[in-house]
Design an enzyme around this catalytic site. Structure first.
Site, PDB file in Angstrom:
ATOM      1  N   GLY A   5      10.233  12.084  -4.517  1.00 27.21           N
ATOM      2  CA  GLY A   5      10.328  11.554  -5.877  1.00 27.21           C
ATOM      3  C   GLY A   5      10.756  10.110  -5.975  1.00 27.21           C
ATOM      4  O   GLY A   5      10.909   9.588  -7.081  1.00 27.21           O
ATOM      5  N   ARG A  49      -5.394   9.978 -12.024  1.00 24.67           N
ATOM      6  CA  ARG A  49      -4.032   9.745 -12.523  1.00 24.67           C
ATOM      7  C   ARG A  49      -3.960   9.111 -13.913  1.00 24.67           C
ATOM      8  O   ARG A  49      -3.129   9.515 -14.712  1.00 24.67           O
ATOM      9  CB  ARG A  49      -3.224   8.929 -11.505  1.00 24.67           C
ATOM     10  CG  ARG A  49      -3.115   9.637 -10.134  1.00 24.67           C
ATOM     11  CD  ARG A  49      -2.162   8.940  -9.165  1.00 24.67           C
ATOM     12  NE  ARG A  49      -0.792   9.133  -9.591  1.00 24.67           N
ATOM     13  CZ  ARG A  49      -0.077   8.253 -10.260  1.00 24.67           C
ATOM     14  NH1 ARG A  49      -0.577   7.078 -10.543  1.00 24.67           N
ATOM     15  NH2 ARG A  49       1.134   8.541 -10.625  1.00 24.67           N
ATOM     16  N   GLU A  80      11.717  14.067   1.399  1.00 21.13           N
ATOM     17  CA  GLU A  80      10.266  14.289   1.497  1.00 21.13           C
ATOM     18  C   GLU A  80       9.508  13.269   0.648  1.00 21.13           C
ATOM     19  O   GLU A  80       8.886  13.614  -0.360  1.00 21.13           O
ATOM     20  CB  GLU A  80       9.946  15.711   1.011  1.00 21.13           C
ATOM     21  CG  GLU A  80      10.658  16.802   1.788  1.00 21.13           C
ATOM     22  CD  GLU A  80      10.817  18.087   0.982  1.00 21.13           C
ATOM     23  OE1 GLU A  80      10.432  18.112  -0.202  1.00 21.13           O
ATOM     24  OE2 GLU A  80      11.339  19.044   1.541  1.00 21.13           O
ATOM     25  N   PRO A  81       9.561  11.998   1.022  1.00 18.09           N
ATOM     26  CA  PRO A  81       8.873  10.990   0.221  1.00 18.09           C
ATOM     27  C   PRO A  81       7.363  11.081   0.375  1.00 18.09           C
ATOM     28  O   PRO A  81       6.853  11.167   1.495  1.00 18.09           O
ATOM     29  CB  PRO A  81       9.390   9.669   0.820  1.00 18.09           C
ATOM     30  CG  PRO A  81       9.729  10.014   2.236  1.00 18.09           C
ATOM     31  CD  PRO A  81      10.203  11.436   2.231  1.00 18.09           C
ATOM     32  N   GLY A  82       6.644  11.093  -0.732  1.00 16.84           N
ATOM     33  CA  GLY A  82       5.184  11.063  -0.691  1.00 16.84           C
ATOM     34  C   GLY A  82       4.726   9.707  -1.194  1.00 16.84           C
ATOM     35  O   GLY A  82       4.351   8.805  -0.441  1.00 16.84           O
ATOM     36  N   TYR A 110      -1.962  11.815 -15.980  1.00 10.18           N
ATOM     37  CA  TYR A 110      -0.533  11.484 -16.155  1.00 10.18           C
ATOM     38  C   TYR A 110      -0.310  10.269 -17.042  1.00 10.18           C
ATOM     39  O   TYR A 110       0.808   9.761 -17.081  1.00 10.18           O
ATOM     40  CB  TYR A 110       0.098  11.149 -14.793  1.00 10.18           C
ATOM     41  CG  TYR A 110      -0.066  12.169 -13.703  1.00 10.18           C
ATOM     42  CD1 TYR A 110       0.414  13.472 -13.853  1.00 10.18           C
ATOM     43  CD2 TYR A 110      -0.655  11.818 -12.492  1.00 10.18           C
ATOM     44  CE1 TYR A 110       0.283  14.399 -12.820  1.00 10.18           C
ATOM     45  CE2 TYR A 110      -0.790  12.740 -11.465  1.00 10.18           C
ATOM     46  CZ  TYR A 110      -0.322  14.023 -11.636  1.00 10.18           C
ATOM     47  OH  TYR A 110      -0.448  14.917 -10.614  1.00 10.18           O
ATOM     48  N   CYS A 143     -19.080  11.643 -17.607  1.00  7.68           N
ATOM     49  CA  CYS A 143     -19.305  12.018 -18.998  1.00  7.68           C
ATOM     50  C   CYS A 143     -18.056  12.632 -19.608  1.00  7.68           C
ATOM     51  O   CYS A 143     -17.997  13.830 -19.920  1.00  7.68           O
ATOM     52  CB  CYS A 143     -20.501  12.961 -19.096  1.00  7.68           C
ATOM     53  SG  CYS A 143     -22.014  12.100 -18.680  1.00  7.68           S
ATOM     54  N   GLU A 144     -17.018  11.843 -19.683  1.00  8.47           N
ATOM     55  CA  GLU A 144     -15.736  12.119 -20.335  1.00  8.47           C
ATOM     56  C   GLU A 144     -15.226  10.734 -20.696  1.00  8.47           C
ATOM     57  O   GLU A 144     -15.686   9.748 -20.135  1.00  8.47           O
ATOM     58  CB  GLU A 144     -14.708  12.718 -19.365  1.00  8.47           C
ATOM     59  CG  GLU A 144     -15.113  13.970 -18.653  1.00  8.47           C
ATOM     60  CD  GLU A 144     -14.755  15.216 -19.423  1.00  8.47           C
ATOM     61  OE1 GLU A 144     -13.961  15.132 -20.387  1.00  8.47           O
ATOM     62  OE2 GLU A 144     -15.283  16.276 -19.054  1.00  8.47           O
TER      63      GLU A 144
HETATM   64  C1  LIG Z   1       5.083  16.534  -4.103  1.00  9.98           C
HETATM   65  C2  LIG Z   1       6.310  16.839  -3.342  1.00  9.98           C
HETATM   66  C3  LIG Z   1       7.058  15.812  -2.761  1.00  9.98           C
HETATM   67  C4  LIG Z   1       6.685  14.355  -2.872  1.00  9.98           C
HETATM   68  O1  LIG Z   1       6.842  13.826  -4.136  1.00  9.98           O
HETATM   69  P1  LIG Z   1       6.649  12.237  -4.326  1.00  9.98           P
HETATM   70  O2  LIG Z   1       6.904  12.024  -5.764  1.00  9.98           O
HETATM   71  O3  LIG Z   1       5.269  11.906  -3.946  1.00  9.98           O
HETATM   72  O4  LIG Z   1       7.659  11.575  -3.469  1.00  9.98           O
HETATM   73  C5  LIG Z   1       8.172  16.147  -2.027  1.00  9.98           C
HETATM   74  N1  LIG Z   1       8.552  17.437  -1.873  1.00  9.98           N
HETATM   75  C6  LIG Z   1       7.856  18.447  -2.416  1.00  9.98           C
HETATM   76  C7  LIG Z   1       8.312  19.831  -2.205  1.00  9.98           C
HETATM   77  C8  LIG Z   1       6.731  18.190  -3.178  1.00  9.98           C
HETATM   78  O5  LIG Z   1       6.049  19.199  -3.717  1.00  9.98           O
END
Ligand SMILES: *Cc1c(COP(=O)(O)O)cnc(C)c1O
Length: 403
Positions: A222, A301, A262-264, A305, A331-332
């Protein structure tokens, strides 16, 4: 200095690989990971890249080569990580709403697992007892995240085991001799208020005494990155400092825990560019549309969002500017960016969407029977294709023609 690709590099990539194409800049990922490891250098912390943001196997390999682990949200992501040659101890499977069979399959690979329902925890205990230490994903009742669709820790959320059900959880643990090694929370994505992470560990710290086998506190992902120029990035050293202070305050009576994250988005959002080309310029009287050869099928996105993606016209060097709404060919009403001041756009110009690395290609579809884009990585200044653009055969490949 912050890593970015130049207009010239992106133009050359468009020439070589066509458009639309997702381009990822490896060194920018390295820079982001470096900020995490240096920010948390005073804390025993580990990072698992939430790979649902970007699963291309080359990205997984590159991120692993930096020393980072991989967090998976489906058994197929676990299998991709294993296929990429990543060892099981660097892979984490944080499940939600999945069948027990998937958990069994993940366990057969020996990866770390976070279980998110009492029902699956009980099945896990019956099968593995104390032989497979496991984590539990809890729902901490914290509202966080840039948008309700990406907020996961609040009291109406489907994610995790509600902390009100602690007693039921503890009964299952003791009846089946389960060793709980990790407590996990993930409160949302794009979190503006960095205090949320401190709040999260405080909520978890009250539960810690119930778990004698605990080794890890997992605070999820997050971390925020700037999308608009006025946006701020999560202040990693600030969070690390606050967490260190909390850990040093001896709330855990001398017990030591590793912190997992868990950074995405933080890892891969800014490394990515979606390079598109303008098909048509259309003036409807009230606004001027720049229609590109892409749309919500490639970047959902903005519609899903209300996300903001910075857009740049990299083809026009002249300084004359004009306001455009950049829209797709689906077509949206797939407006990708509204009322943007861009260098004058002509048909054939290349428009580049920034922050396209996270949840860009991954959420792409074949809507309107369009192909999903190509993916290219730039590493050490060299551009390489890492996923081919789809073609007409791909659209037909799973079809069963019976009529
Ligand atoms: C999606 C997710 C993340 C990553 O979230 P980001 O906002 O991309 O950092 C981390 N942990 C879990 C369990 C998730 O489902």
């Amino acid at each position: 200095m912050s890593q970015a690709l130049t207009h010239q590099q992106l133009t050359e990539i468009a020439k070589e690989f066509g458009t639309p194409t997702y381009v990822y800049h490896a060194e920018k990922i390295k820079e982001q990971y470096g900020k995490l490891t240096s920010g948390f250098s005073e804390i025993d912390a580990k990072f698992f890249f939430a790979c649902k943001a970007l699963t291309n196997i080359n990205i997984l390999k590159y991120i692993h080569s930096l020393g980072c682990g991989i967090d998976c949200s489906s058994i197929n992501e676990v299998k991709l990580a294993i296929h990429a040659g990543i060892p099981a101890e660097k892979i984490l499977y944080t499940s939600n709403g999945i069948s027990f069979e998937e958990i069994e399959e993940a366990a057969s690979h020996g990866v770390h697992i976070n279980i998110d329902s009492l029902s699956n925890l009980e099945k896990f205990g019956k099968k593995f007892g104390s032989s497979y230490p496991v984590g539990v994903r809890l729902r901490p009742n914290i509202l966080a995240g840039g948008n309700l669709k990406i907020s996961t820790g609040h009291e109406k959320s489907k994610f995790g085991i509600p902390i009100e059900q602690l007693n039921a959880l503890l009964s299952i643990v003791s009846e089946n001799n389960i060793r709980i090694k990790a407590l996990h929370i993930h409160t949302g994505s794009d979190i503006k208020d960095a205090d949320i992470f401190v709040h999260g560990i405080k909520v978890l710290s009250e539960l810690v005494p119930h778990f004698p086998d605990l080794e890890v506190i997992d605070l999820g992902g997050g971390f925020k990155v700037p999308y608009e120029i006025s946006d701020e990035e999560t202040d990693i050293p600030w969070i690390a400092g606050k967490l260190k202070k909390f850990l040093d305050s001896n709330v855990f009576n001398g017990r030591k825990f590793q912190l997992w994250f868990e950074p995405g988005k933080y890892m891969v959002s800014e490394c990515g560019y979606l390079v598109t080309q303008v098909n048509v310029i259309k003036d409807n009287g009230a606004q001027t549309f720049a229609g590109v050869n892409s749309g919500l099928n490639h970047l959902i996105r903005p519609m899903f969002y209300d996300a903001y993606h910075h857009v740049v016209n990299i083809s026009n060097q002249e300084t004359e500017e004009k306001v455009y709404t950049i829209t797709g060919y689906i077509c949206e009403t797939d407006n990708l960016a509204n009322d943007r001041l861009l260098r004058k756009v002509r048909e054939g110009d290349l428009l580049v969407f920034h922050n396209a690395g996270a949840y860009g290609f991954e959420m792409a579809s074949n809507y309107n029977s369009r192909y999903r884009p190509a993916e290219v990585i730039v590493k050490d200044g060299k551009a390489q294709l890492i996923r081919k653009r789809e073609n007409f055969e791909d659209l037909l490949s799973n079809l069963v023609e019976v009529l």
